[in-house]
Design a protein around this motif. Structure first.
Motif, PDB file in Angstrom:
ATOM      1  N   ARG B 344      16.891  10.590  36.010  1.00 46.16           N
ATOM      2  CA  ARG B 344      16.671  11.190  37.320  1.00 46.16           C
ATOM      3  C   ARG B 344      17.179  12.627  37.394  1.00 46.16           C
ATOM      4  O   ARG B 344      16.633  13.454  38.111  1.00 46.16           O
ATOM      5  CB  ARG B 344      17.382  10.325  38.355  1.00 46.16           C
ATOM      6  CG  ARG B 344      17.082  10.681  39.784  1.00 46.16           C
ATOM      7  CD  ARG B 344      17.999   9.931  40.699  1.00 46.16           C
ATOM      8  NE  ARG B 344      19.385  10.141  40.271  1.00 46.16           N
ATOM      9  CZ  ARG B 344      20.431   9.573  40.839  1.00 46.16           C
ATOM     10  NH1 ARG B 344      20.270   8.754  41.840  1.00 46.16           N
ATOM     11  NH2 ARG B 344      21.658   9.809  40.399  1.00 46.16           N
ATOM     12  N   ASP B 345      18.261  12.928  36.656  1.00 46.53           N
ATOM     13  CA  ASP B 345      18.866  14.254  36.765  1.00 46.53           C
ATOM     14  C   ASP B 345      18.251  15.284  35.831  1.00 46.53           C
ATOM     15  O   ASP B 345      18.783  16.366  35.677  1.00 46.53           O
ATOM     16  CB  ASP B 345      20.370  14.153  36.468  1.00 46.53           C
ATOM     17  CG  ASP B 345      21.102  13.329  37.516  1.00 46.53           C
ATOM     18  OD1 ASP B 345      22.209  12.841  37.228  1.00 46.53           O
ATOM     19  OD2 ASP B 345      20.546  13.172  38.623  1.00 46.53           O
ATOM     20  N   ALA B 346      17.134  14.930  35.202  1.00 47.53           N
ATOM     21  CA  ALA B 346      16.557  15.852  34.220  1.00 47.53           C
ATOM     22  C   ALA B 346      15.660  16.905  34.820  1.00 47.53           C
ATOM     23  O   ALA B 346      15.074  17.716  34.099  1.00 47.53           O
ATOM     24  CB  ALA B 346      15.784  15.067  33.174  1.00 47.53           C
ATOM     25  N   VAL B 347      15.487  16.897  36.128  1.00 50.52           N
ATOM     26  CA  VAL B 347      14.671  17.914  36.777  1.00 50.52           C
ATOM     27  C   VAL B 347      15.469  18.565  37.900  1.00 50.52           C
ATOM     28  O   VAL B 347      16.465  18.025  38.372  1.00 50.52           O
ATOM     29  CB  VAL B 347      13.354  17.342  37.355  1.00 50.52           C
ATOM     30  CG1 VAL B 347      12.457  16.830  36.248  1.00 50.52           C
ATOM     31  CG2 VAL B 347      13.650  16.278  38.391  1.00 50.52           C
ATOM     32  N   GLY B 348      15.006  19.721  38.318  1.00 50.24           N
ATOM     33  CA  GLY B 348      15.687  20.423  39.399  1.00 50.24           C
ATOM     34  C   GLY B 348      14.865  21.603  39.864  1.00 50.24           C
ATOM     35  O   GLY B 348      13.692  21.729  39.494  1.00 50.24           O
ATOM     36  N   GLY B 349      15.476  22.462  40.667  1.00 47.15           N
ATOM     37  CA  GLY B 349      14.724  23.595  41.188  1.00 47.15           C
ATOM     38  C   GLY B 349      15.633  24.738  41.609  1.00 47.15           C
ATOM     39  O   GLY B 349      16.844  24.591  41.717  1.00 47.15           O
ATOM     40  N   ILE B 350      14.997  25.873  41.801  1.00 46.62           N
ATOM     41  CA  ILE B 350      15.720  27.057  42.274  1.00 46.62           C
ATOM     42  C   ILE B 350      15.004  27.549  43.521  1.00 46.62           C
ATOM     43  O   ILE B 350      13.801  27.801  43.497  1.00 46.62           O
ATOM     44  CB  ILE B 350      15.733  28.151  41.202  1.00 46.62           C
ATOM     45  CG1 ILE B 350      16.446  27.630  39.953  1.00 46.62           C
ATOM     46  CG2 ILE B 350      16.413  29.407  41.733  1.00 46.62           C
ATOM     47  CD1 ILE B 350      16.535  28.630  38.850  1.00 46.62           C
ATOM     48  N   LEU B 630      23.575  20.546  39.175  1.00 49.72           N
ATOM     49  CA  LEU B 630      23.811  21.618  38.215  1.00 49.72           C
ATOM     50  C   LEU B 630      23.633  22.976  38.856  1.00 49.72           C
ATOM     51  O   LEU B 630      22.734  23.184  39.656  1.00 49.72           O
ATOM     52  CB  LEU B 630      22.805  21.496  37.062  1.00 49.72           C
ATOM     53  CG  LEU B 630      22.867  20.238  36.213  1.00 49.72           C
ATOM     54  CD1 LEU B 630      21.637  20.159  35.312  1.00 49.72           C
ATOM     55  CD2 LEU B 630      24.136  20.255  35.365  1.00 49.72           C
ATOM     56  N   ARG B 631      24.510  23.895  38.469  1.00 45.80           N
ATOM     57  CA  ARG B 631      24.296  25.296  38.849  1.00 45.80           C
ATOM     58  C   ARG B 631      23.334  25.899  37.845  1.00 45.80           C
ATOM     59  O   ARG B 631      23.126  25.345  36.775  1.00 45.80           O
ATOM     60  CB  ARG B 631      25.602  26.065  38.753  1.00 45.80           C
ATOM     61  CG  ARG B 631      26.659  25.570  39.704  1.00 45.80           C
ATOM     62  CD  ARG B 631      27.964  26.227  39.357  1.00 45.80           C
ATOM     63  NE  ARG B 631      28.975  25.970  40.377  1.00 45.80           N
ATOM     64  CZ  ARG B 631      30.220  26.370  40.281  1.00 45.80           C
ATOM     65  NH1 ARG B 631      30.618  27.050  39.212  1.00 45.80           N
ATOM     66  NH2 ARG B 631      31.078  26.113  41.244  1.00 45.80           N
ATOM     67  N   ILE B 632      22.777  27.059  38.163  1.00 44.99           N
ATOM     68  CA  ILE B 632      21.779  27.663  37.264  1.00 44.99           C
ATOM     69  C   ILE B 632      22.289  27.797  35.822  1.00 44.99           C
ATOM     70  O   ILE B 632      21.606  27.383  34.886  1.00 44.99           O
ATOM     71  CB  ILE B 632      21.290  29.019  37.807  1.00 44.99           C
ATOM     72  CG1 ILE B 632      20.539  28.815  39.122  1.00 44.99           C
ATOM     73  CG2 ILE B 632      20.372  29.711  36.804  1.00 44.99           C
ATOM     74  CD1 ILE B 632      20.015  30.084  39.739  1.00 44.99           C
ATOM     75  N   PRO B 633      23.457  28.364  35.589  1.00 41.71           N
ATOM     76  CA  PRO B 633      23.904  28.458  34.187  1.00 41.71           C
ATOM     77  C   PRO B 633      24.012  27.088  33.520  1.00 41.71           C
ATOM     78  O   PRO B 633      23.709  26.937  32.338  1.00 41.71           O
ATOM     79  CB  PRO B 633      25.279  29.118  34.278  1.00 41.71           C
ATOM     80  CG  PRO B 633      25.347  29.717  35.628  1.00 41.71           C
ATOM     81  CD  PRO B 633      24.438  28.936  36.506  1.00 41.71           C
ATOM     82  N   ASN B 634      24.422  26.086  34.308  1.00 45.31           N
ATOM     83  CA  ASN B 634      24.517  24.730  33.753  1.00 45.31           C
ATOM     84  C   ASN B 634      23.152  24.171  33.447  1.00 45.31           C
ATOM     85  O   ASN B 634      22.975  23.386  32.506  1.00 45.31           O
ATOM     86  CB  ASN B 634      25.223  23.784  34.732  1.00 45.31           C
ATOM     87  CG  ASN B 634      26.547  24.335  35.211  1.00 45.31           C
ATOM     88  OD1 ASN B 634      26.887  24.217  36.376  1.00 45.31           O
ATOM     89  ND2 ASN B 634      27.293  24.935  34.290  1.00 45.31           N
ATOM     90  N   ALA B 639      19.459  22.311  29.473  1.00 43.87           N
ATOM     91  CA  ALA B 639      18.113  22.361  28.879  1.00 43.87           C
ATOM     92  C   ALA B 639      18.213  22.477  27.366  1.00 43.87           C
ATOM     93  O   ALA B 639      17.494  21.800  26.629  1.00 43.87           O
ATOM     94  CB  ALA B 639      17.335  23.543  29.451  1.00 43.87           C
ATOM     95  N   ILE B 640      19.129  23.352  26.928  1.00 47.95           N
ATOM     96  CA  ILE B 640      19.290  23.521  25.476  1.00 47.95           C
ATOM     97  C   ILE B 640      19.809  22.233  24.846  1.00 47.95           C
ATOM     98  O   ILE B 640      19.416  21.855  23.748  1.00 47.95           O
ATOM     99  CB  ILE B 640      20.206  24.721  25.185  1.00 47.95           C
ATOM    100  CG1 ILE B 640      19.491  26.005  25.618  1.00 47.95           C
ATOM    101  CG2 ILE B 640      20.582  24.794  23.716  1.00 47.95           C
ATOM    102  CD1 ILE B 640      20.311  27.248  25.471  1.00 47.95           C
ATOM    103  N   GLU B 641      20.672  21.537  25.604  1.00 41.99           N
ATOM    104  CA  GLU B 641      21.166  20.231  25.110  1.00 41.99           C
ATOM    105  C   GLU B 641      20.077  19.194  25.059  1.00 41.99           C
ATOM    106  O   GLU B 641      20.195  18.204  24.355  1.00 41.99           O
ATOM    107  CB  GLU B 641      22.218  19.707  26.093  1.00 41.99           C
ATOM    108  CG  GLU B 641      23.649  19.939  25.737  1.00 41.99           C
ATOM    109  CD  GLU B 641      24.539  19.488  26.880  1.00 41.99           C
ATOM    110  OE1 GLU B 641      24.265  18.404  27.452  1.00 41.99           O
ATOM    111  OE2 GLU B 641      25.464  20.238  27.223  1.00 41.99           O
ATOM    112  N   GLY B 642      19.049  19.357  25.881  1.00 36.15           N
ATOM    113  CA  GLY B 642      17.972  18.373  25.900  1.00 36.15           C
ATOM    114  C   GLY B 642      18.059  17.387  27.042  1.00 36.15           C
ATOM    115  O   GLY B 642      17.346  16.370  27.042  1.00 36.15           O
ATOM    116  N   THR B 643      18.902  17.691  28.068  1.00 34.73           N
ATOM    117  CA  THR B 643      19.012  16.727  29.168  1.00 34.73           C
ATOM    118  C   THR B 643      18.400  17.230  30.467  1.00 34.73           C
ATOM    119  O   THR B 643      18.355  16.527  31.459  1.00 34.73           O
ATOM    120  CB  THR B 643      20.488  16.397  29.458  1.00 34.73           C
ATOM    121  OG1 THR B 643      21.191  17.633  29.675  1.00 34.73           O
ATOM    122  CG2 THR B 643      21.120  15.668  28.285  1.00 34.73           C
TER     123      THR B 643
END
Lengths: 152, 957
Positions: B344-350, B630-634, B639-643
């Protein structure tokens, strides 16, 4: 001090500087007093007196007053900034005989605008020499209008 | 609404409280003392003819049209320069006045072209109006005399004639129509404060002169448009009016550029914008504007604007234009798929700080209610998040404390890390006006900005080294405490005394003195002491600060230090003082207010608080996740981690504006679905799979909240060229993803916000129509909003003093990187330049330049205009150098408006300890001569070109 006299008769006197009124011989009995001069549409100004003999051309003097104003004008207010230039042009037209009566009225209106509309005394007093020249030395300003012929 | 003809009273309003009564044309009228007779007459309903005056500027008295007669006074005084006094009996129309006014107009028209019917000002010309008003019938002087109108007279060139100046991209100057009323000159002086115009020559030769009789573009003119607004004739006219004609109706709306939030009248013909004119009743701008809001709105119809939704499976493929439904379906399927596969936490938005409050609210609602997590953030992360943290800790609210009008009552202004002349120009003009009236200015900035030195303006400049803010502010506090300049009454009454004492002991330590800190800050201790004394004892002291405070690893600490200073000197809680963060974007304040942070719901309430969450769950009819997201830097790290594999970015270009570009590229490349919702194919779109075309501020209804916490209406003036307003796009995307939100109009969204958020409880579109705008908090306690905050008491109760220990950033200079780079903005371009680069503003700033001190340049063999390599530990890029002594030796500076500069390849990963606001303002760099673009820039450019291809539509059979 040497005073040069031309030997010719005095025709006009200007009291108060280049923006003072021109007085003819008929007004030479005016007391040298502020109110007395003002009553005859003149001014004391800086108190200086310039005397002119009969070789003076009063139309050119009137033109000079306008020209002086145009050269010295700061340009802030319209009556002086534009009016002085138009004043020179209109007097030139009169001198060359172009529609003298109409242009006389234009000059008189312009003087009224400048006298009461100008922001300071440069434009405000230019009408004094001009109007006094027109009033007292009208003959210098171009031919008198021809009298109308009665219809046959 | 039809064209709003704002009443021009002729002269500015008097601020006096005493009243006088006089009679004008038989009517009695009472006005404040100091009002001109002209204005008094206007208020009584009588329009005295006038040309050289406008209430934007003070009276001048040069046209001589507004003459009146006063009983008992000789002559015919000008009504604009004559103050109303008790008992005056005034006549505005008499035989004498009629004759004089005709005489004046006759003179004006004798030197003016007679092409009214084909003139751009036909229908909107005050000269025409006055000629009609005074009954001018005849110009007896004729037109053969001296003039400025005809290029040739009798076959000879007319020396008085000057050709049209069309150098400025937005307006023309036609000297042949000028009536030398000098309204433009006065507007440039009094309203804008740039002093670019003057009247050259004297008498009949008088002509308006930009600079030293240069062209407008070549002079100091900043193209604010105040002169064009002031000009009564067609002499200064907008090019758009010349092309299109006069507008027929107008809509009042709010500018979409910076945090000043100027109110404009969008003057239209049908759905075409003719021009944007500042609205006099705009509470933020009071009738003024800058080049961007006034003229640079052409991006709405730029050819690069994307109007159709586009999708692609792989970022190496060209884009494919599709219908809205197909795009939404594609995006929804991708996101659901990602959530099923990665959680569930693999998506988000700005959310966007440029879109309206209502739109931002919907995006965070989609994420919280639709995606089921709190992975939402906004660009405030990279600019003013420390303000949010610092001020909420010390005062209890995370926003500025004043309105812009407050500057009119300030005696000492301290600007820290901000350059309002470039970034908040309309506010800067108001500030400069106050400075010309005698207020003092202190500027803390490594660079000698336009605020330090200007016409009639000189600041006490403290040029500190980048990264040493906290040491400076603590040293200022040291002087105030040790020299006994603390406002003890205020502190005892309004703050926690024991916390104050602890803080005072800390700042009084010898290591915090100006002399001890000088070695780090580089600031002369004498100047520092003078500044501190001035601020503490000079009267009302106000602090205005910007990103030079927040974009540091100790950003939050610096904000706290500022709050400490304001409290210690008693400069809170009334007009003329306060702590004023100059919020950058048109709606960044609003975006933060609307719950764009991963840990906060709208109104800055923590997501973990059950009571608040219950309210939202009830209204939204969905269970909410109490875990902060998550904050933007997080998001990038995840994303780089793959989560973290899917992101919905509305109205923000993270690839161009976030630091450490290579890291952002890696993150975006790792994601499976990047949705970009924007006007143009920006840098982030290079790595996107779905492109949803956005709408501009001219194409939607909503509200923006500016830096004064002022909520202002944005009104639609044309149908969205892309088909849907942004709030409609978010709703349909949500529906495709299975989360239904139904609203017919943004006012309903605002009603929902008001129902859920105590500080907004009183806000509604009806109220905004009535009052024009409100500053939050707006609720029962303050039904008309709150211009000045913390009057009587702080929102958190007692003001909190917090000790601010100086911890230098980890980003250190060294032998390999001996210089410090800091960044900033320029007037004509706005942030990443997405909008301004697609207008004529590029004529002023076609590329970013690196400012370098002559000493540093000479050591490296760099000449003005050379290509140089700018290298830091994070990366390198190439740009041209500009040699100037505005920066100190050891400091270099650039702007970031053009993507090919790749300025953020250089900036580091360091950020504020409390909020992760990136440390853009301190980067250790080395400069060396270069041959041309770096490898990275070339590769980037290639990828961007490749990614922007749009497949041609399939031919129909």
């Amino acid at each position: 001090m040497r005073i040069e006299f031309s030997g010719r008769p005095v025709r006009a006197v200007q009291v108060g500087g280049p923006l003072g009124a021109y007085f003819p011989r008929a007004l030479f009995d005016t007391p040298f007093d502020y109110e007395a001069f003002a009553a005859r549409d003149g001014l004391i100004g800086h108190g200086g007196i310039v005397v002119f003999d009969d070789s003076v051309d009063m139309a050119k003097q009137a033109r000079f007053a306008m020209e002086f104003c145009a050269v010295e004008s700061c340009g802030k207010c319209t009556p002086c900034r534009i009016g002085s230039t138009r004043g020179v042009e209109t007097i030139d037209k009169m001198i060359s005989g172009e529609r003298v009566t109409e242009n006389l009225a234009v000059v008189e209106d312009l003087c009224n605008t400048m006298k009461f509309g100008s922001l300071c005394a440069l434009g405000g007093f230019t009408p004094y020499p001009v109007l006094s020249a027109l009033k007292h030395f009208r003959e210098d300003f171009g031919p008198a209008p021809a009298t109308l012929q009665a219809a046959e | 609404m039809s064209l709003i003809q704002e009443i021009d009273y002729g002269t500015p309003r008097s601020k006096s409280e005493a009243m006088v009564t006089l009679t004008i044309d038989g009517n009695s009228i009472t006005v404040p003392e100091g009002t001109s007779i002209m204005r008094a007459a206007m208020e009584a309903g009588t329009q005295i003819p006038k040309l050289c005056r406008t209430d934007m500027v003070d009276a001048f008295g040069s046209c001589r049209l507004c003459l009146i007669e006063i009983e008992g006074r000789a002559g015919t005084p000008a009504s604009c320069t004559t103050p109303a006094m008790n008992g005056l009996v005034v006549h505005t129309q008499t035989e004498r006045l009629k004759k004089l006014r005709k005489g004046v107009m006759e003179l004006y028209i004798s030197d003016h072209p007679l092409d009214c019917l084909t003139c751009a000002a036909n229908g909107d010309c005050e000269l025409q109006d006055m000629a009609g008003a005074v009954g001018l019938r005849d110009v007896r002087y004729g037109y053969e005399g001296e003039n400025h109108v005809f290029a040739k007279a009798d076959g000879c060139t007319n020396d008085n004639w000057m050709p049209k100046d069309e150098s400025n991209p937005y307006f023309t100057y036609d000297p042949s129509k000028c009536i030398v009323c000098s309204r433009c000159v006065r507007a440039c002086e009094e309203v804008q404060g740039t002093f670019a115009l003057t009247i050259s020559g004297r008498g009949f030769d008088s002509r308006v002169s930009p600079g030293m009789s240069e062209s407008f573009l070549g002079s100091e003119c900043v193209s604010c448009g105040a002169c064009v607004q002031a000009c009564p004739t067609a002499t200064l006219t907008e090019k758009s009016v010349i092309e299109i004609g006069q507008p027929e109706h107008c809509v009042v709306t709010t500018c979409a550029y910076c945090g000043v939030g100027c109110t404009f009248k969008a003057e239209m013909r049908g759905e075409e914008v003719v021009r944007m004119v500042p609205y006099k009743d705009g509470k933020a701008n009071r009738g003024h504007s800058c080049v961007k809001g006034r003229f640079a709105w052409g991006y709405t119809t730029h050819k690069e604007r994307i109007l159709k939704p586009m999708i692609r499976e792989d970022i190496a493929d060209p884009w494919r234009e599709v219908s809205w439904d197909e795009a939404f379906g594609f995006a929804a399927a991708k996101f659901r798929g990602i959530q099923q596969k990665y959680g569930r936490d693999a998506v988000g938005g700005i959310t966007s700080s440029r879109c309206t409050n209502e739109e931002t609210y919907l995006v965070q609602k989609l994420i919280r209610g639709g995606f089921g997590n709190n992975n939402v953030d906004t660009c405030a992360r990279v600019c003013h998040s420390p303000t949010g943290y610092g001020l909420s800790q010390t005062f209890g609210t995370s926003a500025g404390t004043q309105d812009f009008d407050s500057v009119d009552h300030t005696d000492v202004v301290m600007i820290i890390g901000a350059n309002p002349a470039s970034a908040h120009p309309v506010f800067a003009s108001r500030l400069k006006k106050r400075l010309r009236q005698g207020a003092k200015l202190i500027v803390l900035d490594p660079r000698r900005t336009e605020m330090v030195e200007g016409p009639h303006m000189k600041a006490l400049h403290l040029p500190l080294m980048p990264g040493t803010n906290v040491a400076m502010l603590t040293a200022l506090a040291h002087v105030i405490v040790t020299e006994g300049l603390v406002d003890e009454t205020f502190v005892r009454e309004r703050c926690d005394w024991s916390e104050f004492e602890e803080w005072a002991t800390f700042v009084a330590l010898p290591k915090n003195s100006p002399e001890s800190t000088a070695i780090m800050t580089g600031v002369d201790p004498k100047d520092l002491r003078e500044a501190a004394r001035l601020f503490a004892t000079g009267g009302n002291g106000a602090i205005y600060y910007g990103l030079g405070v927040t974009e540091h690893s100790q950003g939050s600490t610096t904000v706290i230090a500022i709050a400490n200073l304001a409290m210690a000197t008693g400069n809170i809680g009334r007009s003329g003082v306060g702590v004023n963060p100059l919020r950058g974007q048109n709606n960044v304040q609003g975006s933060c207010d609307m719950g764009s942070f991963p840990h906060e719901l709208p109104g800055y309430r923590h997501i973990s608080g059950d009571a608040v969450r219950d309210q939202f769950e009830a209204m939204w009819n969905v269970k909410l996740n109490p875990e902060p997201g998550l904050r933007i830097p997080n998001m990038f790290d995840a994303a780089i981690e793959g989560t973290f594999m899917g992101i919905y970015v509305q109205g923000e270009d993270i690839l161009q504006s976030d630091p450490n570009t290579k890291h952002v590229v890696a993150a975006l490349s790792s994601m499976e679905c990047v949705i970009v919702h924007d006007l143009f194919l920006n840098e982030t779109a290079n790595y996107a799979h779905v492109f949803l075309p956005g709408s501009t501020f001219l194409e939607k209804d909503g509200t923006f909240t500016n830096a004064e916490r002022r909520i202002q209406r944005v009104r639609k003036v044309m149908t969205p060229r892309n088909g849907l307003a942004d709030w409609e796009v978010t709703i349909r995307l949500a529906r495709a993803m299975g989360y239904d939100m139904h609203y017919d109009h943004p006012s309903q969204i605002m009603d929902e916000i008001a129902a859920l958020t105590p500080t907004f409880a009183g806000v509604s579109y009806a109220k905004l129509e009535e009052l024009g705008s409100v500053q939050w908090p707006c609720n029962e306690k303050a039904p008309e909003g709150t211009p000045v905050m913390h009057i009587g008491g702080f929102v958190r109760g007692k003001g909190k003093f917090i000790v601010t220990e100086y911890i230098p950033t980890d980003e250190r200079t060294g032998p390999r990187y001996p210089l410090l780079l800091t960044t900033g903005r320029i007037l004509s371009q706005y942030n990443v330049g997405a909008q301004t680069r697609r207008t004529e503003n590029v004529v002023w700033h076609a590329e970013d330049l690196l400012e370098i001190h002559p000493h540093d340049a000479e050591q490296r063999g760099i000449r003005d205009g050379d290509w140089v390599r700018l290298k830091s530990r994070a990366g390198e890029t190439t740009l041209r150098a500009e040699i100037t002594d505005r920066v100190a030796p050891g400091v270099v500076y650039t702007t970031f408006h053009h993507p090919d500069t790749q300025a953020n390849v250089i900036t580091t990963e360091f950020s504020d300890w409390a909020t992760n606001c990136p440390e853009y303002k301190v980067t250790a760099v080395q400069i060396s001569p270069s041959n041309g673009p770096s490898e990275w820039q070339k590769a980037y450019d290639e990828q961007a070109r490749h990614s922007r291809r749009i497949a041609p539509a399939e031919a129909a059979e």
